[in-house]
Motif scaffolding. Sequence first.
Motif, PDB file in Angstrom:
ATOM      1  N   ALA A 196     -32.702  18.676  57.881  1.00 27.13           N
ATOM      2  CA  ALA A 196     -32.752  19.241  59.229  1.00 27.13           C
ATOM      3  C   ALA A 196     -31.427  19.888  59.639  1.00 27.13           C
ATOM      4  CB  ALA A 196     -33.134  18.164  60.239  1.00 27.13           C
ATOM      5  N   ILE A 197     -30.358  19.575  58.934  1.00 28.64           N
ATOM      6  CA  ILE A 197     -29.039  20.090  59.299  1.00 28.64           C
ATOM      7  C   ILE A 197     -28.864  21.496  58.747  1.00 28.64           C
ATOM      8  CG2 ILE A 197     -26.541  19.713  59.157  1.00 28.64           C
ATOM      9  CD1 ILE A 197     -28.149  17.587  60.801  1.00 28.64           C
ATOM     10  N   GLU A 198     -28.518  22.434  59.633  1.00 29.01           N
ATOM     11  CA  GLU A 198     -28.352  23.838  59.240  1.00 29.01           C
ATOM     12  C   GLU A 198     -26.906  24.307  59.251  1.00 29.01           C
ATOM     13  OE1 GLU A 198     -30.906  26.348  61.579  1.00 29.01           O
ATOM     14  OE2 GLU A 198     -32.718  25.238  60.994  1.00 29.01           O
ATOM     15  N   ALA A 199     -26.035  23.639  60.011  1.00 34.03           N
ATOM     16  CA  ALA A 199     -24.667  24.136  60.156  1.00 34.03           C
ATOM     17  C   ALA A 199     -23.701  22.980  60.337  1.00 34.03           C
ATOM     18  CB  ALA A 199     -24.594  25.084  61.346  1.00 34.03           C
ATOM     19  N   TYR A 200     -22.416  23.266  60.074  1.00 32.05           N
ATOM     20  CA  TYR A 200     -21.416  22.210  60.178  1.00 32.05           C
ATOM     21  C   TYR A 200     -20.022  22.762  60.427  1.00 32.05           C
ATOM     22  CZ  TYR A 200     -20.989  23.040  54.996  1.00 32.05           C
ATOM     23  OH  TYR A 200     -20.856  23.570  53.729  1.00 32.05           O
ATOM     24  N   GLY A 201     -19.092  21.843  60.713  1.00 29.09           N
ATOM     25  CA  GLY A 201     -17.696  22.191  60.926  1.00 29.09           C
ATOM     26  C   GLY A 201     -16.870  20.920  60.969  1.00 29.09           C
ATOM     27  N   LYS A 202     -15.556  21.076  61.003  1.00 28.63           N
ATOM     28  CA  LYS A 202     -14.669  19.913  61.063  1.00 28.63           C
ATOM     29  C   LYS A 202     -13.389  20.296  61.787  1.00 28.63           C
ATOM     30  CE  LYS A 202     -12.502  20.583  56.489  1.00 28.63           C
ATOM     31  NZ  LYS A 202     -12.885  21.995  56.339  1.00 28.63           N
ATOM     32  N   GLY A 203     -12.634  19.288  62.204  1.00 22.32           N
ATOM     33  CA  GLY A 203     -11.375  19.566  62.877  1.00 22.32           C
ATOM     34  C   GLY A 203     -10.536  18.320  62.998  1.00 22.32           C
ATOM     35  N   SER A 204      -9.291  18.526  63.418  1.00 20.22           N
ATOM     36  CA  SER A 204      -8.391  17.405  63.637  1.00 20.22           C
ATOM     37  C   SER A 204      -7.435  17.723  64.775  1.00 20.22           C
ATOM     38  CB  SER A 204      -7.632  17.042  62.359  1.00 20.22           C
ATOM     39  OG  SER A 204      -7.046  18.167  61.784  1.00 20.22           O
ATOM     40  N   LYS A 211     -24.397  26.114  56.798  1.00 20.75           N
ATOM     41  CA  LYS A 211     -23.922  25.304  55.676  1.00 20.75           C
ATOM     42  C   LYS A 211     -24.114  25.972  54.316  1.00 20.75           C
ATOM     43  CE  LYS A 211     -28.114  22.610  54.882  1.00 20.75           C
ATOM     44  NZ  LYS A 211     -28.341  23.080  53.514  1.00 20.75           N
ATOM     45  N   ASP A 212     -25.003  26.949  54.212  1.00 27.48           N
ATOM     46  CA  ASP A 212     -25.262  27.577  52.913  1.00 27.48           C
ATOM     47  C   ASP A 212     -24.727  28.998  52.788  1.00 27.48           C
ATOM     48  OD1 ASP A 212     -26.620  25.414  51.672  1.00 27.48           O
ATOM     49  OD2 ASP A 212     -28.379  25.865  52.875  1.00 27.48           O
ATOM     50  N   ALA A 213     -24.526  29.671  53.914  1.00 26.09           N
ATOM     51  CA  ALA A 213     -24.041  31.056  53.872  1.00 26.09           C
ATOM     52  C   ALA A 213     -23.214  31.322  55.125  1.00 26.09           C
ATOM     53  CB  ALA A 213     -25.210  32.029  53.779  1.00 26.09           C
ATOM     54  N   ALA A 214     -21.925  31.459  54.943  1.00 23.75           N
ATOM     55  CA  ALA A 214     -21.004  31.600  56.070  1.00 23.75           C
ATOM     56  C   ALA A 214     -21.298  32.823  56.937  1.00 23.75           C
ATOM     57  CB  ALA A 214     -19.571  31.667  55.549  1.00 23.75           C
ATOM     58  N   TYR A 215     -21.974  33.838  56.392  1.00 24.53           N
ATOM     59  CA  TYR A 215     -22.232  35.066  57.144  1.00 24.53           C
ATOM     60  C   TYR A 215     -23.529  35.054  57.936  1.00 24.53           C
ATOM     61  CZ  TYR A 215     -18.262  37.262  54.873  1.00 24.53           C
ATOM     62  OH  TYR A 215     -16.995  37.571  54.444  1.00 24.53           O
ATOM     63  N   VAL A 216     -24.194  33.922  58.047  1.00 25.66           N
ATOM     64  CA  VAL A 216     -25.399  33.848  58.884  1.00 25.66           C
ATOM     65  C   VAL A 216     -24.921  33.858  60.337  1.00 25.66           C
ATOM     66  CG1 VAL A 216     -27.408  32.483  59.537  1.00 25.66           C
ATOM     67  CG2 VAL A 216     -26.753  32.662  57.129  1.00 25.66           C
ATOM     68  N   ARG A 264     -29.530  36.849  68.864  1.00 27.63           N
ATOM     69  CA  ARG A 264     -30.154  38.168  68.711  1.00 27.63           C
ATOM     70  C   ARG A 264     -29.109  39.250  68.488  1.00 27.63           C
ATOM     71  NH1 ARG A 264     -30.416  36.053  73.759  1.00 27.63           N
ATOM     72  NH2 ARG A 264     -29.846  37.320  75.529  1.00 27.63           N
ATOM     73  N   MET A 265     -28.065  38.899  67.743  1.00 26.09           N
ATOM     74  CA  MET A 265     -26.991  39.850  67.459  1.00 26.09           C
ATOM     75  C   MET A 265     -27.115  40.489  66.079  1.00 26.09           C
ATOM     76  SD  MET A 265     -25.125  40.231  70.024  1.00 26.09           S
ATOM     77  CE  MET A 265     -26.238  39.786  71.334  1.00 26.09           C
ATOM     78  N   GLY A 266     -28.244  40.289  65.416  1.00 35.20           N
ATOM     79  CA  GLY A 266     -28.453  40.907  64.111  1.00 35.20           C
ATOM     80  C   GLY A 266     -27.660  40.227  63.014  1.00 35.20           C
ATOM     81  N   GLY A 267     -27.440  40.961  61.937  1.00 34.58           N
ATOM     82  CA  GLY A 267     -26.715  40.406  60.807  1.00 34.58           C
ATOM     83  C   GLY A 267     -27.618  39.571  59.917  1.00 34.58           C
ATOM     84  N   LEU A 268     -27.006  38.905  58.957  1.00 36.92           N
ATOM     85  CA  LEU A 268     -27.732  38.064  58.018  1.00 36.92           C
ATOM     86  C   LEU A 268     -28.427  36.919  58.763  1.00 36.92           C
ATOM     87  CD1 LEU A 268     -28.332  37.325  55.007  1.00 36.92           C
ATOM     88  CD2 LEU A 268     -26.249  35.925  55.080  1.00 36.92           C
ATOM     89  N   THR A 269     -29.696  36.716  58.469  1.00 35.93           N
ATOM     90  CA  THR A 269     -30.444  35.612  59.067  1.00 35.93           C
ATOM     91  C   THR A 269     -30.623  34.504  58.030  1.00 35.93           C
ATOM     92  OG1 THR A 269     -32.548  36.626  58.465  1.00 35.93           O
ATOM     93  CG2 THR A 269     -31.682  37.101  60.674  1.00 35.93           C
ATOM     94  N   GLN A 270     -30.905  33.318  58.528  1.00 34.58           N
ATOM     95  CA  GLN A 270     -31.062  32.164  57.652  1.00 34.58           C
ATOM     96  C   GLN A 270     -32.139  32.403  56.590  1.00 34.58           C
ATOM     97  OE1 GLN A 270     -30.782  27.811  58.852  1.00 34.58           O
ATOM     98  NE2 GLN A 270     -32.985  28.151  58.998  1.00 34.58           N
ATOM     99  N   ASP A 271     -33.247  33.011  56.973  1.00 41.28           N
ATOM    100  CA  ASP A 271     -34.339  33.229  56.021  1.00 41.28           C
ATOM    101  C   ASP A 271     -34.055  34.352  55.029  1.00 41.28           C
ATOM    102  OD1 ASP A 271     -34.531  35.175  58.006  1.00 41.28           O
ATOM    103  OD2 ASP A 271     -36.712  35.201  58.003  1.00 41.28           O
ATOM    104  N   ALA A 272     -32.935  35.065  55.233  1.00 39.12           N
ATOM    105  CA  ALA A 272     -32.591  36.157  54.321  1.00 39.12           C
ATOM    106  C   ALA A 272     -31.416  35.806  53.391  1.00 39.12           C
ATOM    107  CB  ALA A 272     -32.268  37.423  55.113  1.00 39.12           C
TER     108      ALA A 272
END
Length: 193
Positions: free
Chosen positions: A76-84, A137-142, A177-185
């Motif tokens: 179910a997880i689609e995106a992630y990040g980290k920080g300190s 998590k799979d493609a930084a340009y989504v 709705r800003m276009g660009g690479l979509t998750q399904d692409a």
Amino acid sequence: MTVNVRKIVVGVEEVRHDGGPKLDRPILKGFVACVLKNPFAGRYEADVTGMMEALKPLGLECSTKLLAALGGDPKAIEAYGKGSLVGAGGELEHGALWHVPGGYAMRELLGQALSIVPSMTKMGAMGAILDVPIHHKDAAYVRSHFDGITISVADAPRADEILFALAMTTGGRPHARMGGLTQDAIAKWDGLR
């Protein structure tokens, strides 16, 4: 090297819409913040890399807590990040110790997670705000998943502490709705596209 944790804080947002139509499925966006003693506070230490190894179990513990708070399903997880956020007695390099333990722990739990984990490291006083960047998590340009989460713990970090944070979401921005690479692409499966 000893890892001395003072507290762990978990927070989850349930986003139902963002000014547009109600979503069919709310997006969960969450964080885990771990506050611990900075063993290098108040002095310069030439070699701090041993602490990265010591932090690996904590990275896995924090990732596991966050995943559970978001429903427990790695798929179910689609995106992630980290920080300190490093207290005043430390230095930025101490925050960078989280790159391997935090990032790789999330990747391990999520299985396929090809993209680099975006990160933010800064100095701050108790209650300071940490804005953790998030992307797919799979493609930084989504583009739909370019996002972030704001984290603050009222009594952390103290001058001799570090706050390490992880973030995950079950979706991108609610009405992207800003276009660009979509998750399904996603096609290249190279971590970027």
